[in-house]
Design a protein around this motif. Structure first.
Motif, PDB file in Angstrom:
ATOM      1  N   LYS A 206       1.000  -1.116  -0.093  1.00 38.97           N
ATOM      2  CA  LYS A 206      -0.042  -0.073   0.204  1.00 38.97           C
ATOM      3  C   LYS A 206       0.924   1.158  -0.062  1.00 38.97           C
ATOM      4  N   ILE A 207       1.399   1.584  -1.163  1.00 33.49           N
ATOM      5  CA  ILE A 207       2.471   2.474  -1.317  1.00 33.49           C
ATOM      6  C   ILE A 207       1.717   4.075  -1.689  1.00 33.49           C
ATOM      7  N   CYS A 208       2.138   4.964  -1.005  1.00 34.95           N
ATOM      8  CA  CYS A 208       2.040   6.279  -1.176  1.00 34.95           C
ATOM      9  C   CYS A 208       3.443   6.890  -1.730  1.00 34.95           C
ATOM     10  N   LEU A 209       2.938   7.443  -2.873  1.00 36.78           N
ATOM     11  CA  LEU A 209       3.905   8.242  -3.577  1.00 36.78           C
ATOM     12  C   LEU A 209       3.836   9.746  -3.735  1.00 36.78           C
ATOM     13  N   ILE A 210       4.638  10.666  -2.981  1.00 37.03           N
ATOM     14  CA  ILE A 210       4.818  12.130  -3.034  1.00 37.03           C
ATOM     15  C   ILE A 210       5.773  12.156  -4.137  1.00 37.03           C
ATOM     16  N   LYS A 211       4.896  13.353  -5.172  1.00 37.17           N
ATOM     17  CA  LYS A 211       5.320  13.516  -6.603  1.00 37.17           C
ATOM     18  C   LYS A 211       6.779  14.533  -6.352  1.00 37.17           C
ATOM     19  N   HIS A 212       7.692  14.668  -7.258  1.00 37.47           N
ATOM     20  CA  HIS A 212       8.664  15.219  -7.404  1.00 37.47           C
ATOM     21  C   HIS A 212       8.160  16.498  -7.783  1.00 37.47           C
ATOM     22  N   ASP A 213       8.881  17.786  -7.896  1.00 35.71           N
ATOM     23  CA  ASP A 213       8.815  19.204  -8.076  1.00 35.71           C
ATOM     24  C   ASP A 213       9.155  19.397  -9.522  1.00 35.71           C
ATOM     25  N   SER A 214       9.382  18.445 -10.325  1.00 38.65           N
ATOM     26  CA  SER A 214      10.055  18.546 -11.721  1.00 38.65           C
ATOM     27  C   SER A 214       9.043  17.654 -12.830  1.00 38.65           C
ATOM     28  N   GLN A 215       8.495  18.294 -13.598  1.00 42.28           N
ATOM     29  CA  GLN A 215       7.580  17.507 -14.546  1.00 42.28           C
ATOM     30  C   GLN A 215       8.317  15.983 -14.995  1.00 42.28           C
ATOM     31  N   PRO A 238      -4.802   5.754  -6.866  1.00 41.28           N
ATOM     32  CA  PRO A 238      -4.619   7.201  -6.975  1.00 41.28           C
ATOM     33  C   PRO A 238      -4.723   8.099  -5.832  1.00 41.28           C
ATOM     34  N   ASP A 239      -5.637   7.623  -4.971  1.00 44.57           N
ATOM     35  CA  ASP A 239      -5.714   8.422  -3.490  1.00 44.57           C
ATOM     36  C   ASP A 239      -4.484   8.585  -2.683  1.00 44.57           C
ATOM     37  N   TYR A 240      -3.405   7.653  -2.945  1.00 46.15           N
ATOM     38  CA  TYR A 240      -2.165   7.408  -2.387  1.00 46.15           C
ATOM     39  C   TYR A 240      -0.957   8.188  -3.073  1.00 46.15           C
ATOM     40  N   ILE A 241      -1.406   8.850  -4.178  1.00 45.49           N
ATOM     41  CA  ILE A 241      -0.455   9.642  -5.093  1.00 45.49           C
ATOM     42  C   ILE A 241      -0.739  11.312  -4.830  1.00 45.49           C
ATOM     43  N   LEU A 242       0.400  11.757  -3.900  1.00 43.42           N
ATOM     44  CA  LEU A 242       0.152  12.997  -3.656  1.00 43.42           C
ATOM     45  C   LEU A 242       1.032  14.053  -4.455  1.00 43.42           C
ATOM     46  N   GLU A 243       0.310  15.215  -4.751  1.00 43.01           N
ATOM     47  CA  GLU A 243       1.048  16.022  -5.725  1.00 43.01           C
ATOM     48  C   GLU A 243       1.900  17.038  -4.821  1.00 43.01           C
ATOM     49  N   TYR A 244       3.012  17.274  -5.576  1.00 46.76           N
ATOM     50  CA  TYR A 244       3.956  18.128  -4.669  1.00 46.76           C
ATOM     51  C   TYR A 244       3.589  19.481  -4.261  1.00 46.76           C
ATOM     52  N   ASP A 245       3.891  19.968  -3.288  1.00 48.78           N
ATOM     53  CA  ASP A 245       3.578  21.307  -2.849  1.00 48.78           C
ATOM     54  C   ASP A 245       4.821  21.880  -1.960  1.00 48.78           C
ATOM     55  N   ASP A 246       4.874  23.411  -2.305  1.00 49.58           N
ATOM     56  CA  ASP A 246       6.066  24.080  -1.558  1.00 49.58           C
ATOM     57  C   ASP A 246       5.602  24.093  -0.136  1.00 49.58           C
ATOM     58  N   ASN A 247       4.405  24.306   0.006  1.00 50.05           N
ATOM     59  CA  ASN A 247       3.710  24.528   1.491  1.00 50.05           C
ATOM     60  C   ASN A 247       3.533  23.183   2.179  1.00 50.05           C
ATOM     61  N   THR A 250       0.298  21.834   3.511  1.00 48.33           N
ATOM     62  CA  THR A 250      -0.691  21.143   2.478  1.00 48.33           C
ATOM     63  C   THR A 250      -0.523  19.659   2.560  1.00 48.33           C
ATOM     64  N   ILE A 251       0.882  19.347   1.998  1.00 51.88           N
ATOM     65  CA  ILE A 251       1.291  17.904   1.887  1.00 51.88           C
ATOM     66  C   ILE A 251       0.851  17.216   3.327  1.00 51.88           C
ATOM     67  N   SER A 252       1.408  17.765   4.314  1.00 49.06           N
ATOM     68  CA  SER A 252       1.085  17.375   5.736  1.00 49.06           C
ATOM     69  C   SER A 252      -0.370  16.842   6.095  1.00 49.06           C
ATOM     70  N   SER A 253      -1.190  17.788   5.605  1.00 46.11           N
ATOM     71  CA  SER A 253      -2.705  17.468   5.692  1.00 46.11           C
ATOM     72  C   SER A 253      -3.192  16.217   4.970  1.00 46.11           C
ATOM     73  N   LYS A 254      -2.635  16.456   3.619  1.00 42.76           N
ATOM     74  CA  LYS A 254      -3.227  15.037   2.885  1.00 42.76           C
ATOM     75  C   LYS A 254      -2.402  13.909   3.319  1.00 42.76           C
TER      76      LYS A 254
END
Length: 351
Positions: A206-215, A238-247, A250-254
């Protein structure tokens, strides 16, 4: 006119005359200059003035004087060539850019020097910097294009016109499509596949991926995740794939919302270090209940325990970038451009 002033003027005149002759290659390397006596007679100056002038020319590296033998033409010192580096980020010192820069500096050859330029992740600043460097006579440019801008075809055409066939360009990490440049980066697709394969081997599915900041790397890590999960019969949620965010908040909440459901996290190491508080508050034991894999391996040791990591191949990228640049400068020609995506290592640590 006083005698001292006259001698000083004669010394200055003789110095300028001999220096012009040496710089215009009137004498070949190793040629012996006329003797002190001959120069004294030829230019109507006393011998002590000639000796002082020759000493000055020796200090300037134009001649070498050997006792009892005379003065000989020294090889002209070659002017050092400037290679500009357009990615130096003064705001973020703990990133792969800094590690790559260290490898470039370590492997640069004599006769060259680096100038560092912060482009502030702004494409117009990046473009103007290239313009000004070419105008100033830079010999070559090593660059990382800004992250948050997709150049148009007209941008690429303009850069190609600016560079012409005389100023080689090497892109690292990211590139601009259509620009005639060498390119060295990491194949994150293969790196993510290594990470997922390892997680599957320790029964983490059950893998969560936090995306990189480069496309570029977002595309590759999603490809790698899908390929490895398909191979190991793991569902990609798809619920376990998190968008990168400088804030970070925001990532913490997700992340907090899915932490009870996942047993593994993959993400940039600097992001994971910022999320340590959230991860600790989940009270999941690392690594038995939650395994963590960082990407880059720049700040992995700031996580406790140290992160298992997909290590960015900084040495290969830096060495190939500077060696290719110098090869272009010394050999010239319009050879086919090199493009390499190096496969990263997976470094297993406590997480």
């Amino acid at each position: 006119m006083k005698e001292g002033s006259a001698n000083a003027n004669k010394a200055k005149h003789l110095h300028e005359l001999l220096k012009r002759e040496l710089e215009s290659n009137k004498y070949a390397k190793g040629d012996k200059l006329p003797s002190v006596r001959d120069l004294s007679a030829a230019y109507n100056v006393n011998k002590s003035t000639v000796v002082n002038v020759l000493a000055t020319l020796a200090n300037e590296g134009l001649i070498i004087t050997e006792a009892g033998k005379g003065s000989f033409v020294q090889e002209m010192k070659e002017e050092q060539k400037q290679i500009a580096v357009l990615f130096f980020d003064t705001v973020s010192p703990f990133r792969v850019e800094t590690e790559i820069l260290a490898q470039i500096q370590k492997n640069i050859r004599s006769g060259y020097f680096l100038s560092l330029h912060d482009t502030a992740q702004n494409y117009k600043v990046f473009e103007r910097k290239i313009e000004s460097l070419i105008e100033s006579g830079v010999k070559g440019i090593i660059a990382i294009p800004p992250k948050f801008y997709t150049p148009k075809s007209s941008d690429a055409e303009y850069l190609n016109r600016l560079l012409g066939d005389t100023v080689p360009l090497v892109f690292i990490i990211r590139k601009i499509e259509g620009v005639h440049a060498d390119f060295f980066s990491m194949d994150l697709d293969k790196g993510i596949q290594k990470a997922v394969t390892y997680l599957a081997s320790i029964d983490k599915k059950k893998i969560c991926l936090i995306k990189h900041d480069s496309q570029k790397f977002v595309d590759e890590e999603l490809q790698g995740l899908e390929a490895a999960c398909r191979k190991h019969n793991i569902d990609v949620n798809p619920d376990y794939i998190l968008e990168y965010d400088d804030n970070v908040e925001t990532i913490s909440s997700k992340l907090m919302s899915i932490l009870p459901k996942v047993d593994a996290i993959i993400g940039p190491d600097h992001t994971l270090c910022s999320l340590q508080g959230v991860i600790r508050n989940s009270r999941k034991h690392i690594p038995s209940e939650l395994s963590i894999v960082g990407i880059n391996d720049v700040v992995s040791h700031y996580f406790s325990p140290p992160l298992t990591s997909v290590r960015f191949p900084v040495e290969k990228i830096g060495v190939n970038a500077i060696h290719t640049m110098i090869d272009r400068l010394e050999r010239g020609g319009a050879a086919d451009k090199i493009e390499k995506n190096f496969i990263p290592d997976l470094v297993i640590r406590e997480t």
